[in-house]
Write a protein that holds these residues in place. Structure first.
Motif, PDB file in Angstrom:
ATOM      1  N   CYS A  86       0.836  -1.199   0.000  1.00  0.00           N
ATOM      2  CA  CYS A  86       0.000   0.000   0.000  1.00  0.00           C
ATOM      3  C   CYS A  86       0.876   1.255   0.000  1.00  0.00           C
ATOM      4  N   GLU A  87       1.993   1.199   0.710  1.00  0.00           N
ATOM      5  CA  GLU A  87       2.924   2.336   0.721  1.00  0.00           C
ATOM      6  C   GLU A  87       3.434   2.633  -0.692  1.00  0.00           C
ATOM      7  N   MET A  89       1.971   1.956  -3.567  1.00  0.00           N
ATOM      8  CA  MET A  89       0.886   2.556  -4.354  1.00  0.00           C
ATOM      9  C   MET A  89       0.673   4.014  -3.989  1.00  0.00           C
ATOM     10  N   GLY A  90       0.903   4.368  -2.723  1.00  0.00           N
ATOM     11  CA  GLY A  90       0.669   5.726  -2.269  1.00  0.00           C
ATOM     12  C   GLY A  90       1.622   6.752  -2.849  1.00  0.00           C
ATOM     13  N   ARG A  91       2.673   6.316  -3.506  1.00  0.00           N
ATOM     14  CA  ARG A  91       3.644   7.259  -4.060  1.00  0.00           C
ATOM     15  C   ARG A  91       3.054   8.086  -5.206  1.00  0.00           C
ATOM     16  N   ALA A  96      -3.532   3.735  -6.885  1.00  0.00           N
ATOM     17  CA  ALA A  96      -4.156   2.575  -6.252  1.00  0.00           C
ATOM     18  C   ALA A  96      -5.328   2.044  -7.074  1.00  0.00           C
ATOM     19  N   CYS A 101      -7.398  -1.149  -5.772  1.00  0.00           N
ATOM     20  CA  CYS A 101      -7.106  -1.052  -4.345  1.00  0.00           C
ATOM     21  C   CYS A 101      -7.356   0.353  -3.811  1.00  0.00           C
ATOM     22  N   SER A 102      -8.321   1.080  -4.387  1.00  0.00           N
ATOM     23  CA  SER A 102      -8.524   2.467  -3.991  1.00  0.00           C
ATOM     24  C   SER A 102      -9.813   2.642  -3.200  1.00  0.00           C
ATOM     25  N   HIS A 266      -4.936   1.660   5.555  1.00  0.00           N
ATOM     26  CA  HIS A 266      -4.633   1.852   4.134  1.00  0.00           C
ATOM     27  C   HIS A 266      -4.264   3.310   3.865  1.00  0.00           C
ATOM     28  N   HIS A 267      -5.074   4.234   4.387  1.00  0.00           N
ATOM     29  CA  HIS A 267      -4.776   5.661   4.210  1.00  0.00           C
ATOM     30  C   HIS A 267      -3.391   5.988   4.769  1.00  0.00           C
ATOM     31  N   ARG A 270      -0.521   4.615   2.596  1.00  0.00           N
ATOM     32  CA  ARG A 270      -0.370   5.397   1.359  1.00  0.00           C
ATOM     33  C   ARG A 270       0.267   6.751   1.652  1.00  0.00           C
ATOM     34  N   GLY A 273       3.992   6.464   1.739  1.00  0.00           N
ATOM     35  CA  GLY A 273       4.545   6.478   0.387  1.00  0.00           C
ATOM     36  C   GLY A 273       4.566   7.871  -0.202  1.00  0.00           C
TER      37      GLY A 273
END
Length: 410
Positions: A86-87, A89-91, A96, A101-102, A266-267, A270, A273
């Motif tokens: 998840c990290e 994807m957060g970039r 996501a 995965c959003s 999850h938040h 992200r 990231g």
């Protein structure tokens, strides 16, 4: 706990990083250009072609539905295993979705997987998992302080084989997306129940139901946040079948707590990231920008901020990994304090690191295509899924409870 990632997670990290390098970062400019073209044509919420292409690539690469723990429907990852993915994807704020995965779809899919009937899962969960439709979570209301969910005033009244729904919701993420086909709606079925936490219920409202009106899309610090966005929606005498109720009357607060725990982690991951990438921006800019005869990287205040950013990011990451570990081993209820802690720590950390990156960037940082929306997103998450103040109160009460004298035996 063991902070080493398993070989399975390390392999997924490598594959996900490779996908980001090959497909996400090179397409950032195209993604934003397509949104601008849609906006100029009159509808910024139309799906972008590049996102649909990326979804097919991610599905083919086996990087699809990684988020769903404790279920055979997802990748079978624990919260601790999913956190570092998840990290990554957060970039990129928007990436996501490419992996299905959003938010809010992840939370809504978790609700349907845990609490939905077989028919509800067939009708809504299956197309969501396949990425054929999107969804919206309608909980927050403009007329009340929704940080206290027991304040919610929207009504869900039974009338024979139907429920009649009335209310006004806002900050309903994803509501403006034309692919959004269902709302997870929270309202009161029993406003006179002595227990304030058993007055609410959750119900599924198909987007096309008569009486559902999306009044406007809400800006975030001037950004419309398209094509995701946040809607203000009116539900006026909306009728849906009784079978659309989730779990049962009076179970809405219970469902909300089950939904928000994983969503918060999850938040937070992200955001880590996002902060990592902001720190990269800060370091690269400071090495290449000269002021008063030397690079910014050699200025004392910049060095201090880079060091502090590194410390803050790593602190937040360890807190999140610990919370994920506890969620996996003792459950969300026992891990309530740890979840609340990360929900305060991660957004505040990200706001500070991104703010420093903007400062090093200079005037251009306020309109930088990554940093400016990243700051808006991080700041909004100090309110979304519960404001800082609510989580701090919860942490304080749980901490004080450790020092309360035991109750005298009766």
């Amino acid at each position: 706990m063991d902070f080493d990632y398993s070989p399975k997670v390390q392999q997924l990290q490598a594959r996900l990083n490779a996908f980001m390098d090959q497909h996400i970062y090179p397409n950032e400019a195209r993604f934003h250009a397509e949104i601008e073209a849609n906006r100029a044509a009159g509808d910024a919420w139309l799906p972008t072609r590049v996102m649909e292409e990326l979804k097919e690539l991610a599905r083919a690469a086996g990087l699809w539905n990684l988020f769903l723990p404790e279920s055979e429907l997802g990748a079978g990852l624990s919260n601790l295993e999913y956190a570092p993915l998840c990290e990554i994807m957060g970039r990129a704020l928007w990436s996501a979705e490419a992996f299905n995965c959003s938010a809010p779809d992840t939370g809504n899919m978790e609700v349907l997987a845990r609490y939905g009937s077989a028919e509800q899962q067939r009708q809504w969960l299956e197309p969501l998992l396949a990425g054929r439709i999107r969804s919206c979570f309608a909980m927050t209301e403009p007329a009340v302080a929704s940080s206290d969910a027991t304040n919610i005033e929207s009504s869900i009244v039974r009338d024979g084989d139907e429920y009649v729904i009335n209310g006004r919701k806002w900050w309903s993420s994803g509501g403006g997306d034309p692919r959004c086909q269902v709302f997870v709606f929270m309202g009161k079925t029993d406003p006179n129940n002595p227990s304030r936490h058993q007055q609410q219920s959750m119900i599924l409202v198909p987007r096309a139901t008569p009486g559902v009106t999306i009044e406007r899309q809400l800006p975030v610090f001037g950004f419309d946040d398209a094509p995701h966005g946040h809607s203000e929606i009116v539900f006026e005498n909306v009728r849906v079948p009784v079978a659309n109720l989730l779990l049962g009357e009076g179970r809405g607060f219970e469902i909300a707590q089950g939904r928000l725990g994983p969503g918060r982690i999850h938040h937070c991951m992200r955001l880590i990231g996002l902060a990592e990438r902001a720190l990269e921006h800060m370091c690269r800019r400071s090495l290449g920008r000269v002021a008063f005869g030397k690079p910014l990287a050699q200025q004392g205040v910049t060095l201090e901020r880079i060091a502090e950013a590194r410390i803050l990011i790593d602190q937040a990451r360890f807190l999140v990994l610990n919370a994920a570990h506890m969620m996996d081993t003792v459950g969300n209820k026992v891990a309530a304090k740890e979840i609340a802690m990360i929900k305060v720590a991660a957004p505040n950390m990200a706001c500070r690191v991104i703010d420093w990156a903007i400062q090093v960037q200079g005037g251009g940082g306020m309109s930088d295509p990554f940093l400016a929306p990243a700051y808006a997103a991080a700041r909004s998450l100090r309110l979304a899924d519960g404001p800082d103040e609510v989580h701090r109160n919860q942490i304080g009460k749980l901490e004080l409870a450790r020092y309360q004298p035991p109750s005298a035996p009766r």
